[in-house]
Structures are given as C-alpha cells and as structure tokens.
Design a protein around this motif. Structure first.
Motif, PDB file in Angstrom:
ATOM      1  N   THR A  31       0.835  -1.199   0.000  1.00  0.00           N
ATOM      2  CA  THR A  31       0.000   0.000   0.000  1.00  0.00           C
ATOM      3  C   THR A  31       0.868   1.246   0.000  1.00  0.00           C
ATOM      4  O   THR A  31       1.859   1.311   0.713  1.00  0.00           O
ATOM      5  N   ALA A  32       0.468   2.219  -0.806  1.00  0.00           N
ATOM      6  CA  ALA A  32       1.177   3.498  -0.828  1.00  0.00           C
ATOM      7  C   ALA A  32       0.343   4.544  -0.108  1.00  0.00           C
ATOM      8  O   ALA A  32      -0.864   4.642  -0.341  1.00  0.00           O
ATOM      9  N   LEU A  33       0.969   5.305   0.796  1.00  0.00           N
ATOM     10  CA  LEU A  33       0.347   6.508   1.338  1.00  0.00           C
ATOM     11  C   LEU A  33       0.871   7.653   0.492  1.00  0.00           C
ATOM     12  O   LEU A  33       2.042   8.003   0.572  1.00  0.00           O
ATOM     13  N   LEU A  34      -0.016   8.197  -0.338  1.00  0.00           N
ATOM     14  CA  LEU A  34       0.416   9.186  -1.316  1.00  0.00           C
ATOM     15  C   LEU A  34      -0.167  10.542  -0.968  1.00  0.00           C
ATOM     16  O   LEU A  34      -1.331  10.635  -0.582  1.00  0.00           O
ATOM     17  N   GLY A  35       0.638  11.576  -1.133  1.00  0.00           N
ATOM     18  CA  GLY A  35       0.105  12.909  -0.878  1.00  0.00           C
ATOM     19  C   GLY A  35       1.200  13.951  -0.927  1.00  0.00           C
ATOM     20  O   GLY A  35       2.386  13.612  -0.946  1.00  0.00           O
ATOM     21  N   PRO A  36       0.806  15.215  -0.941  1.00  0.00           N
ATOM     22  CA  PRO A  36       1.806  16.284  -0.961  1.00  0.00           C
ATOM     23  C   PRO A  36       2.527  16.353   0.384  1.00  0.00           C
ATOM     24  O   PRO A  36       2.017  15.846   1.378  1.00  0.00           O
ATOM     25  N   SER A  37       3.715  16.992   0.405  1.00  0.00           N
ATOM     26  CA  SER A  37       4.434  17.077   1.675  1.00  0.00           C
ATOM     27  C   SER A  37       3.628  17.929   2.645  1.00  0.00           C
ATOM     28  O   SER A  37       2.966  18.882   2.254  1.00  0.00           O
ATOM     29  N   GLY A  38       3.661  17.528   3.905  1.00  0.00           N
ATOM     30  CA  GLY A  38       2.855  18.211   4.904  1.00  0.00           C
ATOM     31  C   GLY A  38       1.425  17.698   4.954  1.00  0.00           C
ATOM     32  O   GLY A  38       0.606  18.214   5.694  1.00  0.00           O
ATOM     33  N   GLY A  39       1.140  16.637   4.192  1.00  0.00           N
ATOM     34  CA  GLY A  39      -0.217  16.103   4.147  1.00  0.00           C
ATOM     35  C   GLY A  39      -0.533  15.153   5.289  1.00  0.00           C
ATOM     36  O   GLY A  39      -1.670  14.739   5.462  1.00  0.00           O
ATOM     37  N   GLY A  40       0.501  14.759   6.036  1.00  0.00           N
ATOM     38  CA  GLY A  40       0.270  13.904   7.195  1.00  0.00           C
ATOM     39  C   GLY A  40       0.623  12.444   6.985  1.00  0.00           C
ATOM     40  O   GLY A  40       0.474  11.630   7.882  1.00  0.00           O
ATOM     41  N   LYS A  41       1.138  12.103   5.784  1.00  0.00           N
ATOM     42  CA  LYS A  41       1.366  10.684   5.504  1.00  0.00           C
ATOM     43  C   LYS A  41       2.497  10.080   6.330  1.00  0.00           C
ATOM     44  O   LYS A  41       2.369   8.973   6.847  1.00  0.00           O
ATOM     45  N   SER A  42       3.593  10.835   6.513  1.00  0.00           N
ATOM     46  CA  SER A  42       4.688  10.319   7.338  1.00  0.00           C
ATOM     47  C   SER A  42       4.257  10.190   8.794  1.00  0.00           C
ATOM     48  O   SER A  42       4.623   9.230   9.472  1.00  0.00           O
ATOM     49  N   THR A  43       3.478  11.169   9.260  1.00  0.00           N
ATOM     50  CA  THR A  43       3.006  11.116  10.643  1.00  0.00           C
ATOM     51  C   THR A  43       2.129   9.885  10.858  1.00  0.00           C
ATOM     52  O   THR A  43       2.258   9.193  11.873  1.00  0.00           O
ATOM     53  N   LEU A  44       1.264   9.586   9.886  1.00  0.00           N
ATOM     54  CA  LEU A  44       0.408   8.403  10.009  1.00  0.00           C
ATOM     55  C   LEU A  44       1.264   7.135  10.101  1.00  0.00           C
ATOM     56  O   LEU A  44       1.024   6.254  10.925  1.00  0.00           O
ATOM     57  N   LEU A  45       2.304   7.058   9.273  1.00  0.00           N
ATOM     58  CA  LEU A  45       3.184   5.887   9.285  1.00  0.00           C
ATOM     59  C   LEU A  45       3.879   5.760  10.644  1.00  0.00           C
ATOM     60  O   LEU A  45       4.005   4.652  11.188  1.00  0.00           O
ATOM     61  N   VAL A 205      -4.768   8.221  -0.738  1.00  0.00           N
ATOM     62  CA  VAL A 205      -4.356   9.603  -0.976  1.00  0.00           C
ATOM     63  C   VAL A 205      -4.669  10.420   0.269  1.00  0.00           C
ATOM     64  O   VAL A 205      -5.810  10.481   0.722  1.00  0.00           O
ATOM     65  N   LEU A 206      -3.617  11.015   0.837  1.00  0.00           N
ATOM     66  CA  LEU A 206      -3.740  11.813   2.064  1.00  0.00           C
ATOM     67  C   LEU A 206      -3.362  13.253   1.739  1.00  0.00           C
ATOM     68  O   LEU A 206      -2.315  13.491   1.147  1.00  0.00           O
ATOM     69  N   ALA A 207      -4.219  14.190   2.144  1.00  0.00           N
ATOM     70  CA  ALA A 207      -3.862  15.594   1.963  1.00  0.00           C
ATOM     71  C   ALA A 207      -4.538  16.402   3.049  1.00  0.00           C
ATOM     72  O   ALA A 207      -5.664  16.094   3.450  1.00  0.00           O
ATOM     73  N   GLY A 208      -3.834  17.383   3.560  1.00  0.00           N
ATOM     74  CA  GLY A 208      -4.374  18.244   4.613  1.00  0.00           C
ATOM     75  C   GLY A 208      -4.828  17.452   5.822  1.00  0.00           C
ATOM     76  O   GLY A 208      -5.771  17.828   6.516  1.00  0.00           O
ATOM     77  N   GLY A 209      -4.180  16.320   6.085  1.00  0.00           N
ATOM     78  CA  GLY A 209      -4.501  15.541   7.274  1.00  0.00           C
ATOM     79  C   GLY A 209      -5.755  14.688   7.127  1.00  0.00           C
ATOM     80  O   GLY A 209      -6.265  14.153   8.109  1.00  0.00           O
ATOM     81  N   ARG A 210      -6.262  14.543   5.901  1.00  0.00           N
ATOM     82  CA  ARG A 210      -7.457  13.725   5.698  1.00  0.00           C
ATOM     83  C   ARG A 210      -7.230  12.725   4.572  1.00  0.00           C
ATOM     84  O   ARG A 210      -6.433  12.967   3.675  1.00  0.00           O
ATOM     85  N   VAL A 211      -7.974  11.619   4.622  1.00  0.00           N
ATOM     86  CA  VAL A 211      -7.927  10.665   3.524  1.00  0.00           C
ATOM     87  C   VAL A 211      -8.851  11.174   2.424  1.00  0.00           C
ATOM     88  O   VAL A 211     -10.046  11.356   2.635  1.00  0.00           O
ATOM     89  N   GLU A 212      -8.285  11.451   1.267  1.00  0.00           N
ATOM     90  CA  GLU A 212      -9.101  11.951   0.155  1.00  0.00           C
ATOM     91  C   GLU A 212      -9.759  10.793  -0.588  1.00  0.00           C
ATOM     92  O   GLU A 212     -10.887  10.892  -1.041  1.00  0.00           O
ATOM     93  N   GLN A 213      -9.003   9.707  -0.756  1.00  0.00           N
ATOM     94  CA  GLN A 213      -9.544   8.547  -1.462  1.00  0.00           C
ATOM     95  C   GLN A 213      -8.615   7.372  -1.243  1.00  0.00           C
ATOM     96  O   GLN A 213      -7.413   7.552  -1.033  1.00  0.00           O
ATOM     97  N   SER A 214      -9.167   6.148  -1.289  1.00  0.00           N
ATOM     98  CA  SER A 214      -8.281   5.000  -1.325  1.00  0.00           C
ATOM     99  C   SER A 214      -8.855   3.951  -2.275  1.00  0.00           C
ATOM    100  O   SER A 214     -10.062   3.868  -2.455  1.00  0.00           O
ATOM    101  N   GLY A 215      -7.955   3.190  -2.873  1.00  0.00           N
ATOM    102  CA  GLY A 215      -8.389   2.189  -3.834  1.00  0.00           C
ATOM    103  C   GLY A 215      -7.197   1.695  -4.621  1.00  0.00           C
ATOM    104  O   GLY A 215      -6.056   2.061  -4.334  1.00  0.00           O
ATOM    105  N   SER A 216      -7.449   0.862  -5.640  1.00  0.00           N
ATOM    106  CA  SER A 216      -6.357   0.390  -6.480  1.00  0.00           C
ATOM    107  C   SER A 216      -5.855   1.575  -7.310  1.00  0.00           C
ATOM    108  O   SER A 216      -6.582   2.545  -7.501  1.00  0.00           O
ATOM    109  N   PRO A 217      -4.608   1.496  -7.793  1.00  0.00           N
ATOM    110  CA  PRO A 217      -4.074   2.594  -8.603  1.00  0.00           C
ATOM    111  C   PRO A 217      -5.017   2.925  -9.763  1.00  0.00           C
ATOM    112  O   PRO A 217      -5.260   4.105 -10.070  1.00  0.00           O
ATOM    113  N   HIS A 218      -5.562   1.881 -10.365  1.00  0.00           N
ATOM    114  CA  HIS A 218      -6.492   1.999 -11.470  1.00  0.00           C
ATOM    115  C   HIS A 218      -7.724   2.826 -11.075  1.00  0.00           C
ATOM    116  O   HIS A 218      -8.073   3.800 -11.730  1.00  0.00           O
TER     117      HIS A 218
END
Lengths: 319, 273
Positions: A31-45, A205-218
C-alpha cells in the motif's frame, strides 16, 4: 486486516496534522500513502509504528490493539528516508541487530543474515561499514535489517526520497519484485504519484490531514473522488468547465457532435508523443496526442482544430 | 605566494619580528617556568624526586587527589551524559535556562564556588547543621571536595557530548526501537557508541580539570594536612614552608599528569576527526 487505523487525530502544537484518519491495509498488500508534503502521511506511518502517539484514535496490527504499545513491542519493520544506518556497525551487524536483541542463537543469526544479504544483493559487503556503501546499497541494507526480525508489517517512509533518479527507478522495480517474493504486508509513504502507481496495489491519498480517497491505482487514477485527487494523480486540463486527462482529448479536423473549436498555439514534440497547446475562447487547454495523429492533422500554430473528450474519457466537473 | 615568500624587505622583517615575539612570549610564559621546575626537581637525580613523592604526606595527597578526581569524573560523566540527552532529545519548559546555567561554573571563580558550598553545607547553615547532626560531614571532608570539583568541571562532559548528539540525530535510536531494543539497550548499543569519542574527550578534560583544581577545594577542604590535602594543596603548603624539593617534585608530577592528559586529548581529537 494487517493494519487498521481508526479515527486517528494528531496535532503538533496548534497545527493539526491528522484529522479523523481511518485506513485499512489488507494482509499481504503493498500500500502506498500518497500525498503532498505536509499532508500527514509520514506522521500516520510513524503513528502506526509507535514512533508518534496519536492524540486520539486506535491502531490495530494483526487484530491486536497496539495504540499504547511501545515501538519495540509492535513487531514492525521501519525503513527511514535517510537510512538510519548504525554507523559504528558493519553491514552484517546492522542486519543482525534485531536478532541479537531477541537473543537468537549465533548460528541461526548467521544463517538468516546471509539469506537476507543475498536477498538484497549485498553478500560481498557483509564486512563493510555503512559509510563505505552508496545510498542505494545503504537503503537495501536498511530494508534487510527491517526484514530480519520477520515483522508483521513493513513500513517505509519515503524510502527512495534521498536517492537519485536512476537508482530510484531501479529500487522501485526491485521493491515490487521483493514484495512478490516475501509477501510481507508493506506500507510505503511517497509524494511521487508515478512511484505509487507503479509499485503499489493499493493507494491511499492523504492531503491536509485527511484521507481523500483510497483504492487500487487503477480506481484512483480513473475514478478520482474529487478534483484534488484527479489533479494530484496525473496531468489534467480543463475543457468546457470539466477536468479531463490530456490523453483523453479527441482532436479532429472537422466539427463533431459535442466538439468545440480551438486554435493551436504551440506544438511540442516529446519523443513519441506530442503536446498540443490550444486556446478555446478565453481559456487555455492542452492535449496529448500521438505523433501519427499530429502529422495527419498537420497541427501547427495558428491552425484551427475541433476538440472534445474521447468516448471513454473520465471527466470531473470543476467546482 | 611569490610576494609572501619573496625577498621584499618589509614582509621578511615583519615575519621574523613576529616569530621572535611569539617565541619569546612562549619562552618566558611557558617554557622557562616548566623547564626550571623540571630542572629543580631532577637537580640531584631521580632519587630525591622519588623520595620526596613517597613521604607519608605526599602519598596521602596523591590518594586524596585521585579519590576526589575519580568521584568527580564519575558523577560528571553520568550527569553530563544525562543532561546532554535531556538538552538535545527532549523539550521541556526551562530548557534554555538549564542550557545557560550549565556554563555558569566556567564564569564563576572557584573561590566563590567554595564559599557558596560552605554557606549551604557548612556546620552553621541550617541544612549543613542538619546533615552534621545525622553524622554526614560535607565541608572539611571528602564529600565537600568532590562537590566543589564536580561544580567547577560541570560543563566539560555536557559541552563535549551535546554537538555530537545533535549531529547524530535520533533516527538511529528510533530504528533500534522498531527492531525491538528497549530504552537501555538503545542507549547502550546505539547512543553510547555514537558519542564514544566525544565522551572520552569530555572525560579526559574533566579528569585534568579535577586533578588540577585548587581554589574551590582549598576553601572547602580546610587544608588539613594528612587528611583533606590534595596534591595541589600539598604543593602550595610545602612551598610556603620552604620545603622546595617536595613542592617541586609534586608540581612536576602534576605537570606530567597534565601532559599525558593533553596527549590523550589530542589523540582522541584526531580519532574523532
């Protein structure tokens, strides 16, 4: 589920980094946690690993609540962006560290470390120190070190972020193959959408500290939940008040049902593809077409073409 | 380069003038006194030197000095590493004040330190009196001398370790934790090896300072010959009593210890680089 994060909130001082984030990671997935820097993805990990405490919310690993458990009791493997190699230890000792802490017998440690060295193609570097390795080699060592303790989940924080483009590409493909071999549930953080699409089987997809969407890359690429996800996952252009992928735009010489007239402003050849920049009324748009089509339509600045979203194009209304 | 090493008059003259001034300065300040002490000490060969150092008082002074120095080094090492970790790895209110207070002993005269300790722990203060009633004697005894030495050498270990801890960062420690290491294992297997050279450097500096301390110890020890007399106090006392051979022998011994410490420091520095 290998990992479940439920309603995680986390703030650093007055800055809220994670807001009611819930994520599920199926066993054996990549699984990839994808998002812009400062979006919270590293903190979640880091919350999943126990390196940060959430202000509220629950973390489950393999069904067990680990929210209040120290990192050393969570049985996770963690790989840092800047390797975090133990500088005073050889490659062998780095990889053996977790096993030595667990007081495994010497011959078992020796066997396991050599298996891992082979797995990450560092067999001949066992006696070297991290300072004598390249960035890519150090990161492979860090990966072997994390895998040595047979973790429940493997967490990678921007693992290729500090490497140059060529090594990055190689390691990406290698990580994918490694995961196919080892099958450990893996979560990695990245801000590079290409990396996420190429390597992961699930994208969050994580941005602004929220999950925007999750699913297969497709799914995430083709059916973006909102404008942000669509813009973040790939190139977009605006056509008649809707967002369209530039490769989904159909160009014709004659008007077609639903098409609009556009004036070609610039034609840029990028190897096998051609980027056509156009003006539609008072708006700019661009399309990505094949070289063959560009030649057939004799695209040149000043020419008029007719454009419309292709029949299978996914579009999204601009809010 | 050509201009500097060339034959142009003024620059050559100024170069030699500068050399002569510096060498003369060092000669009168450093070389002459040390050489003279050495010469006075070994004037009549090695025999008198060893005789002077093996009297009962001299041996006792050595013993007191080493006991005080070892305690001071041990306490400052534990406290220094702890404080350095606190300052670098943790955030807490008052951190900046602590950071400033650590350097205070460098600025305060050792004599003031000694007097301050007597004010707190002396027999006529309430705290010191209470301790004495319970059979704990601080001033005019070893604990007071250890306290005084700890105080004057306080910043040395902290200041040696802090920059190295900062440069090291906390990722290695976090990696060790995720691999199953507890706090103590992480400290012993990751943090300590990471700061090893800097810590050794700080410890040697602290040891040298502790062996050579005079002012603060002079005040709190009461200078009781054969009881609380350290080597530096012994040198002073013998000199005042016109027993120059004993004074010079002990002074030379102190100087030799200092030179060895200095060499060890230089070696450690080179290793750290």
């Amino acid at each position: 589920m290998a990992i479940e994060a439920r309603h995680i909130n986390k703030a650093f001082g007055a800055t809220s980094v994670l807001q009611d984030v819930s994520v599920e990671v199926p066993s054996g997935s990549l699984t990839a946690l994808l998002g812009p820097s400062g979006g919270g993805k590293s903190t979640l990990l880091r919350v999943i690993a126990g390196l940060e405490q959430p202000d509220s919310g629950t973390v489950l690993i393999a069904g067990a609540d680990v929210t209040r458990l120290a990192p050393q009791r969570r049985n996770v493997g963690f790989v840092f962006q800047h390797y975090a190699a133990f500088k005073h230890m050889t490659v062998f000792d780095n990889i053996a560290f977790g096993l030595q802490i667990r007081k495994r017998p010497k011959n078992e440690i020796h066997k396991r470390v050599h298996e891992l060295l082979e797995l990450v193609h560092l067999d001949q570097f066992a006696k070297r120190y991290p300072a004598q390795l390249s960035g890519g080699q150090r990161q492979r060592m860090a990966l072997a070190r994390a895998l040595a303790v047979e973790p429940e989940v493997l967490l990678l924080d921007e693992p290729f972020g500090a490497l140059d483009a060529q090594v990055r590409k190689e390691l990406r493909a290698w990580l994918r193959r490694l995961h196919d071999d080892v099958h450990v549930t893996t979560v990695f953080v990245t801000h590079d959408q290409e990396e996420a699409i190429e390597v992961a089987d699930t994208i969050v997809v994580l941005a602004g500290g929220r999950v925007e969407q999750s699913g297969s890359p497709h799914e995430v690429y083709d059916n973006p939940a909102n404008e942000f996800v669509m813009r973040f996952l790939g190139p977009v252009t605006e056509l008649d008040g809707r967002l369209v992928r530039p490769h989904d735009i159909e160009l014709t010489a004659e008007p077609e049902p639903g098409s609009a007239e556009a004036t070609v402003e610039r034609v840029v050849r990028l190897g096998f593809e051609v980027r056509v920049e156009m003006r539609l009324g008072d708006q700019d748009a661009w399309a990505q077409v094949t070289r063959g089509l560009a030649e057939r339509l004799r695209l040149a600045p000043g020419e008029t073409v007719h454009v419309r979203p292709g029949p299978d194009a996914r579009t999204l209304a601009v809010v | 380069m050509a201009e500097r090493s060339g034959v142009t008059g003024p620059s050559v003259v100024s170069k030699y003038v500068l050399r002569v001034v510096v060498l003369a300065y060092l000669l009168f300040l450093l070389v002459l006194p040390v050489v003279l002490i050495g010469w006075k000490t070994f004037q009549h060969g090695l025999g008198p030197f060893f005789d002077a150092l093996t009297t009962h008082e001299a041996l006792h002074a050595f013993q007191v000095t080493f006991i005080v120095a070892l305690w001071a080094v041990a306490l400052n090492t534990v406290f220094g590493v702890g404080t350095a970790i606190l300052l670098v790895r943790h955030r807490f209110p008052g951190k900046r004040i602590l950071n400033a207070v650590i350097d205070l002993p460098l600025a305060v005269s050792p004599v003031v330190v000694g007097l301050a300790l007597i004010l707190v722990y002396g027999r006529f203060s309430s705290f010191g009196g209470w301790l004495e009633d319970h059979g704990i004697k601080i001033i005019f005894s070893t604990p007071g001398m250890v306290l005084a030495t700890v105080f004057v050498a306080l910043p040395l270990v902290v200041r040696a370790v802090v920059p190295v801890l900062e440069e090291m960062g906390d990722e290695q420690e976090q990696a060790a934790q995720t691999l199953g290491a507890g706090r103590w294992q992480t400290f012993r297997r990751i943090t300590v090896p990471g700061i090893r050279s800097a810590l050794a450097y700080g410890i040697v500096l602290c040891l040298a300072r502790a062996l050579g301390e005079y002012g603060a110890v002079a005040v709190v020890s009461g200078r009781l010959v054969g009881q609380t007399q350290t080597l530096t106090l012994y040198v002073e006392e013998r000199f005042q009593n016109f027993e120059q051979p004993a004074a010079f022998a002990a002074a030379t011994a102190l100087a030799l210890i200092a030179i060895v410490s200095l060499l060890v420091i230089k070696l450690l520095q080179r290793k750290a680089d």
